[in-house]
Every structure is written in structure tokens, then in C-alpha cells.
Design a protein around this motif. Structure first.
Motif, PDB file in Angstrom:
ATOM      1  N   ALA A 294       0.827  -1.205   0.000  1.00 31.47           N
ATOM      2  CA  ALA A 294       0.000   0.000   0.000  1.00 31.47           C
ATOM      3  C   ALA A 294       0.862   1.256   0.000  1.00 31.47           C
ATOM      4  N   TRP A 295       1.960   1.231   0.756  1.00 28.52           N
ATOM      5  CA  TRP A 295       2.818   2.422   0.805  1.00 28.52           C
ATOM      6  C   TRP A 295       3.482   2.659  -0.548  1.00 28.52           C
ATOM      7  N   VAL A 296       4.007   1.589  -1.165  1.00 30.19           N
ATOM      8  CA  VAL A 296       4.649   1.732  -2.473  1.00 30.19           C
ATOM      9  C   VAL A 296       3.630   2.151  -3.523  1.00 30.19           C
ATOM     10  N   TRP A 297       2.465   1.510  -3.527  1.00 29.65           N
ATOM     11  CA  TRP A 297       1.416   1.871  -4.485  1.00 29.65           C
ATOM     12  C   TRP A 297       1.010   3.327  -4.317  1.00 29.65           C
ATOM     13  N   GLY A 298       0.948   3.798  -3.089  1.00 26.83           N
ATOM     14  CA  GLY A 298       0.542   5.173  -2.823  1.00 26.83           C
ATOM     15  C   GLY A 298       1.538   6.220  -3.283  1.00 26.83           C
ATOM     16  N   LEU A 299       2.791   5.819  -3.531  1.00 23.99           N
ATOM     17  CA  LEU A 299       3.784   6.789  -3.988  1.00 23.99           C
ATOM     18  C   LEU A 299       3.417   7.380  -5.343  1.00 23.99           C
ATOM     19  N   SER A 300       2.758   6.617  -6.192  1.00 15.49           N
ATOM     20  CA  SER A 300       2.412   7.101  -7.526  1.00 15.49           C
ATOM     21  C   SER A 300       0.907   7.094  -7.774  1.00 15.49           C
ATOM     22  N   ASN A 301       0.131   6.919  -6.735  1.00 18.33           N
ATOM     23  CA  ASN A 301      -1.332   6.939  -6.856  1.00 18.33           C
ATOM     24  C   ASN A 301      -1.896   7.787  -5.733  1.00 18.33           C
ATOM     25  N   LYS A 302      -2.037   9.089  -6.002  1.00 14.60           N
ATOM     26  CA  LYS A 302      -2.487  10.034  -5.002  1.00 14.60           C
ATOM     27  C   LYS A 302      -3.922  10.464  -5.284  1.00 14.60           C
ATOM     28  N   PRO A 303      -4.684  10.769  -4.219  1.00 12.09           N
ATOM     29  CA  PRO A 303      -6.035  11.293  -4.446  1.00 12.09           C
ATOM     30  C   PRO A 303      -5.997  12.599  -5.212  1.00 12.09           C
ATOM     31  N   GLU A 304      -7.088  12.934  -5.874  1.00  9.85           N
ATOM     32  CA  GLU A 304      -7.149  14.188  -6.643  1.00  9.85           C
ATOM     33  C   GLU A 304      -6.877  15.359  -5.738  1.00  9.85           C
ATOM     34  N   GLY A 305      -5.990  16.243  -6.205  1.00  5.22           N
ATOM     35  CA  GLY A 305      -5.708  17.473  -5.484  1.00  5.22           C
ATOM     36  C   GLY A 305      -4.647  17.337  -4.418  1.00  5.22           C
TER      37      GLY A 305
END
Length: 335
Positions: A294-305
């Protein structure tokens, strides 16, 4: 010690171990005439060795207590070899195994940390990636297990993929990232020096540079495109955009794992590349792998804005001073 795959080494180690103890006892026995003996004339035998003119080495007998200590040490060694696995494939009467001991310690540790990860069991990877507590745990897992190769900021380096740019060799879905962390990856670019000379490799390099908009010689690009079709399309595709099923990089972007110079590309073509991402399924438990994913995935997948946080050298998260520029697809990045 009991995990030898070849019987010869077990026998060899057994002979060395038991033979060493027997030799020590034999040495004491053969020297028993002077062990503990006291000189009758009050003079100690001279060994004949003299240093610095007047420093003479004497042959003083060892104390009796030292002899008994030596014999007891040999007895202890024999007892240890009987009860513990010290003789090749012999597992010892107590059946101790360091492998099983490590497994017990890992199980104990997993049980101790299970309550920390319990609340993430029903959450999806995207949901976990937005949880502040999970991000903190995931970052620490990354710094302890992944930063050695990918860097504390996860942006990688020469031969180590950048994990923050949204481009992936094998795919960037949560399931794929989790599989990569769990099972590892082995990426191979075959060497072509047996079939391609340096001149032809240079022409292919010029064509590859042109695919990502870099400066290239048009004449050499024309020749390189033909050779690219002969040797490279099977993995990288006719359009050069790679194949995630094979882990073949996209060659049409402007980010490079080893560098974009002609010399570097030629070296890759002629000598090939061999990269390994180690498996972590025996290092991290499933709950830890899920949070790290989840942490690695979140590095390049951020919520809008939102803007991604950076990780400094000390492992602290801090918001960037300005919103980052979206980088193009990275052929050489990804897990």
C-alpha cells in the motif's frame, strides 16, 4: 550443520571434529612425563630460545589444574557433539535445529505484531494507502527492507527502479506490486554481442534514442530501425513500448535505468543486463507485505488534489514545497 546436501561433507566435518578432540587428548598423554613434574635440582630446563640477548624461554611444566581443565574441555566437546548437531548429518540427541529456532522466533514476533496489523485485514490496498498510521508503518518497512536499493526517497538509482513515477515493468496494480514484493523478480536482457557488432548496436541505440525524443542521427536511425525489427521487437514490441508480461521496458519514454547515452545503450545491447529483485515472503509476514504494498502503491497513486510526500534521508515524511511534475512513463522503473 545437519543440512548438507552431499554426504561427503558430513563425514569430513565429523572426522575433523572428533579427530581434533582425540588429538588434544593424545597430546596430553604423550607429554605426561613433564605435565605437572617439578624440577629436582631447582633448575628449569632451557629450551634454547633467547631473545634480545638475555631473554631466555624456559620449559616450565604446566600446573595440574590446567591439565584437568584441558581434559574437561575435551570431555565437554564430546558431550556437545553427542547432544547437539555438530557431526555432519547427525542431528544430535536433543534434536536442536537453528532453522527451527529462527522459525519459532519469527512466529513469536509475528504473533506479537499481529494486533498492530489487525485493523488492516479488511481494508483494500488503496484504502490502506490513505491511512496515516499505515503509511507510517509502511514507510518504516520500506526504509528497513527496500531503501538499500531503491533509496530512502524511493527514487532508485542506476540499475535500481524509481518507484514514484507511476511506470512499472511488470504492472502497477496492487496485486502485481504485492506479488513482486512477495516473490521477487528476475529481469534479464540477453546479450547480443554474438550476433551484433558494435556498429550495428550503435545504430540500434540511435533508433532507441529517437523513440524517446532524444537527439539522434537520421541516417543511423534508419539503419537502426531495421535492425531493431530483427532483434528487439520480440520483447519490446514493434512500437518499442515494451511488454509487462515479460518485464520488457518501454523504450519510448525519456527515463532510463542505466542512462540514455549511446555508449550505455550499446553496452546494454551487447552485454545484456541481469537484475534481481529479492523475494521477501520469508522476511516479512503477509500483513507487513500488504501494508508495504500500500505504501509503495501510494507513492504514484495520489487522491485528486493531493501532492505526494517526500522521504528525507532520516526517514521522515515531509510535504514538498511545490507540486511535483508528472514524469513520463519510465521504461526502467517499477518493481
Amino acid at each position: 550443520m545437519s543440512d548438507f546436501v552431499n554426504g561427503f561433507w558430513g563425514i569430513f566435518i565429523s572426522i575433523v571434529a572428533v579427530g581434533g578432540v582425540i588429538w588434544c587428548v593424545w597430546l596430553l598423554y604423550t607429554q605426561r612425563r613433564w605435565l605437572g613434574a617439578k624440577p629436582t635440582s631447582g633448575q628449569v630446563e632451557d629450551t634454547g630460545h633467547v631473545w634480545d640477548g638475555d631473554l631466555t624461554e624456559l620449559n616450565n611444566p604446566v600446573p595440574t589444574w590446567w591439565t584437568w581443565m584441558y581434559l574437561l574441555a575435551c570431555l565437554f566437546a564430546l558431550g556437545y557433539l553427542f547432544f547437539m548437531p555438530g557431526l555432519g548429518e547427525y542431528k544430535g540427541q536433543l534434536g536442536y535445529s537453528s532453522t527451527e529456532e529462527v522459525a519459532r522466533q519469527q512466529a513469536k514476533m509475528a504473533e506479537a505484531v499481529r494486533p498492530i496489523y489487525a485493523r488492516f485485514e479488511t481494508m483494500t490496498v488503496p484504502q490502506i494507502s490513505q491511512d496515516p498510521g499505515a503509511r507510517e508503518i509502511g514507510q518504516r518497512l520500506f526504509l528497513n527492507n527496500c531503501a538499500q536499493c531503491h533509496g530512502s526517497d524511493a527514487k532508485g538509482g542506476p540499475s535500481f527502479p524509481n518507484l514514484t513515477d507511476g511506470d512499472w515493468l511488470h504492472g502497477g496494480s496492487p496485486e502485481t506490486i504485492m506479488k513482486t514484493i512477495k516473490e521477487g523478480r528476475h529481469g534479464v536482457m540477453p546479450p547480443w554481442k554474438a550476433a551484433i557488432d558494435a556498429k550495428t548496436a550503435g545504430d540500434i541505440a540511435q533508433y532507441v534514442r529517437s523513440l524517446s525524443g532524444l537527439t539522434a542521427d537520421p541516417v543511423r536511425v534508419f539503419r537502426g530501425k531495421r535492425e531493431f525489427g530483427n532483434f528487439c521487437v520480440a520483447c519490446h514490441g514493434v512500437d518499442g513500448k515494451g511488454n509487462q508480461l515479460l518485464g520488457a521496458p518501454n523504450l519510448t519514454d525519456d527515463v532510463w535505468l542505466y542512462g540514455s547515452s549511446e555508449a550505455t545503450i550499446v553496452k546494454t545491447i551487447l552485454d545484456g543486463r541481469d537484475n534481481r529483485m529479492p523475494a521477501h515472503e520469508h522476511i516479512l509476514n503477509p500483513e507487513q507485505i500488504k501494508v508495504l504494498t500500500a505504501w509503495v502503491w501510494g507513492l504514484s497513486n495520489k487522491p485528486e488534489g493531493s501532492t505526494p510526500a517526500t522521504v528525507d534521508a532520516a526517514g521522515r515524511s515531509a510535504p514538498p514545497r511545490s507540486a511535483p511534475r508528472q514524469r513520463p512513463s519510465n521504461a526502467a522503473s517499477g518493481a
